[in-house]
Every structure is written in structure tokens, then in C-alpha cells.
Design a protein around this motif. Structure first.
Motif, PDB file in Angstrom:
ATOM      1  N   LEU A  97       0.810  -1.224   0.000  1.00  0.00           N
ATOM      2  CA  LEU A  97       0.000   0.000   0.000  1.00  0.00           C
ATOM      3  C   LEU A  97       0.840   1.269   0.000  1.00  0.00           C
ATOM      4  O   LEU A  97       0.311   2.363  -0.173  1.00  0.00           O
ATOM      5  N   LYS A  98       2.155   1.126   0.229  1.00  0.00           N
ATOM      6  CA  LYS A  98       3.073   2.268   0.270  1.00  0.00           C
ATOM      7  C   LYS A  98       2.689   3.275   1.351  1.00  0.00           C
ATOM      8  O   LYS A  98       2.828   4.478   1.186  1.00  0.00           O
ATOM      9  N   GLU A  99       2.184   2.759   2.475  1.00  0.00           N
ATOM     10  CA  GLU A  99       1.850   3.601   3.622  1.00  0.00           C
ATOM     11  C   GLU A  99       2.940   3.440   4.672  1.00  0.00           C
ATOM     12  O   GLU A  99       3.250   2.319   5.063  1.00  0.00           O
ATOM     13  N   PRO A 100       3.503   4.526   5.138  1.00  0.00           N
ATOM     14  CA  PRO A 100       4.608   4.415   6.099  1.00  0.00           C
ATOM     15  C   PRO A 100       4.123   3.916   7.463  1.00  0.00           C
ATOM     16  O   PRO A 100       2.982   4.138   7.858  1.00  0.00           O
ATOM     17  N   ILE A 101       5.027   3.240   8.158  1.00  0.00           N
ATOM     18  CA  ILE A 101       4.766   2.852   9.542  1.00  0.00           C
ATOM     19  C   ILE A 101       5.223   4.024  10.406  1.00  0.00           C
ATOM     20  O   ILE A 101       6.416   4.284  10.532  1.00  0.00           O
ATOM     21  N   THR A 102       4.275   4.739  10.960  1.00  0.00           N
ATOM     22  CA  THR A 102       4.597   5.917  11.773  1.00  0.00           C
ATOM     23  C   THR A 102       5.035   5.492  13.171  1.00  0.00           C
ATOM     24  O   THR A 102       4.842   4.344  13.584  1.00  0.00           O
ATOM     25  N   LEU A 103       5.584   6.423  13.898  1.00  0.00           N
ATOM     26  CA  LEU A 103       6.004   6.154  15.267  1.00  0.00           C
ATOM     27  C   LEU A 103       4.811   5.731  16.119  1.00  0.00           C
ATOM     28  O   LEU A 103       4.913   4.806  16.932  1.00  0.00           O
ATOM     29  N   ASN A 104       3.674   6.373  15.942  1.00  0.00           N
ATOM     30  CA  ASN A 104       2.479   6.013  16.711  1.00  0.00           C
ATOM     31  C   ASN A 104       2.080   4.567  16.449  1.00  0.00           C
ATOM     32  O   ASN A 104       1.732   3.832  17.373  1.00  0.00           O
ATOM     33  N   VAL A 105       2.113   4.163  15.185  1.00  0.00           N
ATOM     34  CA  VAL A 105       1.761   2.782  14.833  1.00  0.00           C
ATOM     35  C   VAL A 105       2.777   1.822  15.432  1.00  0.00           C
ATOM     36  O   VAL A 105       2.415   0.789  16.016  1.00  0.00           O
ATOM     37  N   ALA A 106       4.056   2.136  15.321  1.00  0.00           N
ATOM     38  CA  ALA A 106       5.097   1.270  15.872  1.00  0.00           C
ATOM     39  C   ALA A 106       4.949   1.116  17.385  1.00  0.00           C
ATOM     40  O   ALA A 106       5.067   0.005  17.917  1.00  0.00           O
ATOM     41  N   ILE A 107       4.654   2.202  18.079  1.00  0.00           N
ATOM     42  CA  ILE A 107       4.465   2.130  19.533  1.00  0.00           C
ATOM     43  C   ILE A 107       3.236   1.287  19.863  1.00  0.00           C
ATOM     44  O   ILE A 107       3.275   0.432  20.756  1.00  0.00           O
ATOM     45  N   GLY A 108       2.152   1.497  19.128  1.00  0.00           N
ATOM     46  CA  GLY A 108       0.942   0.706  19.357  1.00  0.00           C
ATOM     47  C   GLY A 108       1.190  -0.777  19.140  1.00  0.00           C
ATOM     48  O   GLY A 108       0.776  -1.618  19.951  1.00  0.00           O
ATOM     49  N   PHE A 109       1.875  -1.125  18.072  1.00  0.00           N
ATOM     50  CA  PHE A 109       2.198  -2.524  17.791  1.00  0.00           C
ATOM     51  C   PHE A 109       3.116  -3.086  18.883  1.00  0.00           C
ATOM     52  O   PHE A 109       2.963  -4.238  19.302  1.00  0.00           O
ATOM     53  N   ALA A 110       4.063  -2.284  19.352  1.00  0.00           N
ATOM     54  CA  ALA A 110       4.970  -2.744  20.404  1.00  0.00           C
ATOM     55  C   ALA A 110       4.209  -3.029  21.700  1.00  0.00           C
ATOM     56  O   ALA A 110       4.512  -4.005  22.400  1.00  0.00           O
ATOM     57  N   LEU A 111       3.211  -2.214  22.005  1.00  0.00           N
ATOM     58  CA  LEU A 111       2.409  -2.456  23.207  1.00  0.00           C
ATOM     59  C   LEU A 111       1.600  -3.745  23.076  1.00  0.00           C
ATOM     60  O   LEU A 111       1.444  -4.493  24.056  1.00  0.00           O
ATOM     61  N   ILE A 112       1.113  -4.023  21.882  1.00  0.00           N
ATOM     62  CA  ILE A 112       0.417  -5.292  21.655  1.00  0.00           C
ATOM     63  C   ILE A 112       1.390  -6.459  21.816  1.00  0.00           C
ATOM     64  O   ILE A 112       1.063  -7.483  22.426  1.00  0.00           O
ATOM     65  N   ALA A 113       2.605  -6.309  21.299  1.00  0.00           N
ATOM     66  CA  ALA A 113       3.627  -7.347  21.460  1.00  0.00           C
ATOM     67  C   ALA A 113       3.964  -7.547  22.939  1.00  0.00           C
ATOM     68  O   ALA A 113       4.193  -8.679  23.381  1.00  0.00           O
ATOM     69  N   LEU A 114       3.977  -6.466  23.711  1.00  0.00           N
ATOM     70  CA  LEU A 114       4.210  -6.584  25.143  1.00  0.00           C
ATOM     71  C   LEU A 114       3.098  -7.408  25.797  1.00  0.00           C
ATOM     72  O   LEU A 114       3.359  -8.253  26.661  1.00  0.00           O
ATOM     73  N   GLY A 115       1.881  -7.193  25.363  1.00  0.00           N
ATOM     74  CA  GLY A 115       0.775  -8.009  25.857  1.00  0.00           C
ATOM     75  C   GLY A 115       0.975  -9.479  25.520  1.00  0.00           C
ATOM     76  O   GLY A 115       0.697 -10.362  26.344  1.00  0.00           O
ATOM     77  N   ALA A 116       1.493  -9.752  24.328  1.00  0.00           N
ATOM     78  CA  ALA A 116       1.775 -11.138  23.935  1.00  0.00           C
ATOM     79  C   ALA A 116       2.810 -11.755  24.864  1.00  0.00           C
ATOM     80  O   ALA A 116       2.709 -12.934  25.226  1.00  0.00           O
ATOM     81  N   PHE A 117       3.792 -10.985  25.253  1.00  0.00           N
ATOM     82  CA  PHE A 117       4.809 -11.475  26.185  1.00  0.00           C
ATOM     83  C   PHE A 117       4.153 -12.012  27.455  1.00  0.00           C
ATOM     84  O   PHE A 117       4.486 -13.084  27.945  1.00  0.00           O
ATOM     85  N   PHE A 118       3.181 -11.274  27.982  1.00  0.00           N
ATOM     86  CA  PHE A 118       2.541 -11.695  29.225  1.00  0.00           C
ATOM     87  C   PHE A 118       1.662 -12.925  29.047  1.00  0.00           C
ATOM     88  O   PHE A 118       1.484 -13.698  29.990  1.00  0.00           O
ATOM     89  N   VAL A 119       1.122 -13.131  27.863  1.00  0.00           N
ATOM     90  CA  VAL A 119       0.343 -14.347  27.605  1.00  0.00           C
ATOM     91  C   VAL A 119       1.244 -15.570  27.682  1.00  0.00           C
ATOM     92  O   VAL A 119       0.863 -16.616  28.214  1.00  0.00           O
ATOM     93  N   PHE A 120       2.455 -15.461  27.156  1.00  0.00           N
ATOM     94  CA  PHE A 120       3.374 -16.601  27.111  1.00  0.00           C
ATOM     95  C   PHE A 120       4.210 -16.735  28.381  1.00  0.00           C
ATOM     96  O   PHE A 120       4.682 -17.821  28.692  1.00  0.00           O
ATOM     97  N   LYS A 121       4.416 -15.656  29.077  1.00  0.00           N
ATOM     98  CA  LYS A 121       5.235 -15.684  30.286  1.00  0.00           C
ATOM     99  C   LYS A 121       4.320 -15.910  31.483  1.00  0.00           C
ATOM    100  O   LYS A 121       3.344 -15.216  31.664  1.00  0.00           O
ATOM    101  N   GLY A 122       4.626 -16.836  32.267  1.00  0.00           N
ATOM    102  CA  GLY A 122       3.758 -17.010  33.419  1.00  0.00           C
ATOM    103  C   GLY A 122       3.873 -18.413  33.964  1.00  0.00           C
ATOM    104  O   GLY A 122       4.742 -19.159  33.557  1.00  0.00           O
ATOM    105  N   PRO A 123       3.086 -18.754  34.871  1.00  0.00           N
ATOM    106  CA  PRO A 123       1.977 -17.941  35.405  1.00  0.00           C
ATOM    107  C   PRO A 123       2.470 -16.900  36.417  1.00  0.00           C
ATOM    108  O   PRO A 123       3.516 -17.064  37.013  1.00  0.00           O
ATOM    109  N   PHE A 124       1.666 -15.879  36.562  1.00  0.00           N
ATOM    110  CA  PHE A 124       1.966 -14.836  37.544  1.00  0.00           C
ATOM    111  C   PHE A 124       1.065 -15.051  38.738  1.00  0.00           C
ATOM    112  O   PHE A 124      -0.031 -15.452  38.672  1.00  0.00           O
TER     113      PHE A 124
END
Length: 117
Positions: free
Chosen positions: A90-117
Motif C-alpha cells: 500500500l506504500k503507507e509508512p509505519i509511523t512512530l504512533n503505529v510502531a508504539i501501538g504494535f509494540a504495546l500489543i507485542a508486550l501483551g503477547a509477552f505476558f500471555v506466554f510468560k507465566g503464570p503470575f
């Protein structure tokens, strides 16, 4: 966790599934001159192929992963595939806001796999 077919195959199948689904959902955005009914039919045809990868991925993957882990993998793979698709197709850039949002989702994935807490 040792590497084996039930560990790796679901990831490969989910990756293939997400490539097809991303094209099914967003590929038509480059064809705005085509009638909507036609792009819906084309998207359904592509989505059928996607299901042929997604269903076995989850069936095989559930031997070693929980349903929550499989869904989390699917979401992270979706973000990776979508980011590449968005930038390359689509030739749409990945902005900083998008990258941060995706990183926060990835952080959530970390907690799904890491555990149990």
C-alpha cells in the motif's frame, strides 16, 4: 520448549494464513475502480484459502499451545504481516504512533506466554 512439528508448524501455517487474509481484507484497496460486489467475491475466495491454513494451524498447534497462546501468536503474526503489507504493497509508512501501538500489543503477547503470575 523443544522445537518440533507441533511447535513450529502452527507458526508457519499462521504466517501463510495471515498473508492470504491480509490480501483478502486490504488488497482490494488498490482496486477502488472495481465494483464492491466483485471485490467481496474475490476477498471471499482468498479467505477460503486462508481458512485452509488457519484451521490446521490451530488444530495442530493446540497439541502444544493453549487457545490463548494460539490467538496471541495469530495477532502478533497479523501485525508483522500487516506492517510489511502496508509499507510494501500500500506504500503507507509505519509511523512512530503505529510502531508504539504494535509494540504495546507485542508486550501483551509477552505476558500471555510468560507465566503464570
Amino acid at each position: 520448549m523443544p522445537v518440533s512439528a507441533p511447535n513450529v508448524l502452527p507458526i508457519v501455517l499462521l504466517l501463510a494464513s495471515n498473508v492470504f487474509m491480509t490480501f483478502a481484507w486490504y488488497g482490494h484497496l488498490k482496486f477502488t475502480d472495481k465494483p464492491l460486489w466483485l471485490v467481496v467475491l474475490a476477498s471471499w475466495a482468498i479467505a477460503l484459502i486462508e481458512y485452509c491454513f488457519a484451521v490446521p494451524a490451530n488444530r495442530i498447534g493446540h497439541e502444544v499451545y493453549s487457545a490463548a497462546q494460539l490467538k496471541t501468536m495469530q495477532e502478533v503474526i497479523t501485525l508483522i504481516v500487516f506492517a510489511a503489507f502496508s509499507a510494501l504493497y500500500l506504500k503507507e509508512p509505519i509511523t512512530l504512533n503505529v510502531a508504539i501501538g504494535f509494540a504495546l500489543i507485542a508486550l501483551g503477547a509477552f505476558f500471555v506466554f510468560k507465566g503464570p503470575f
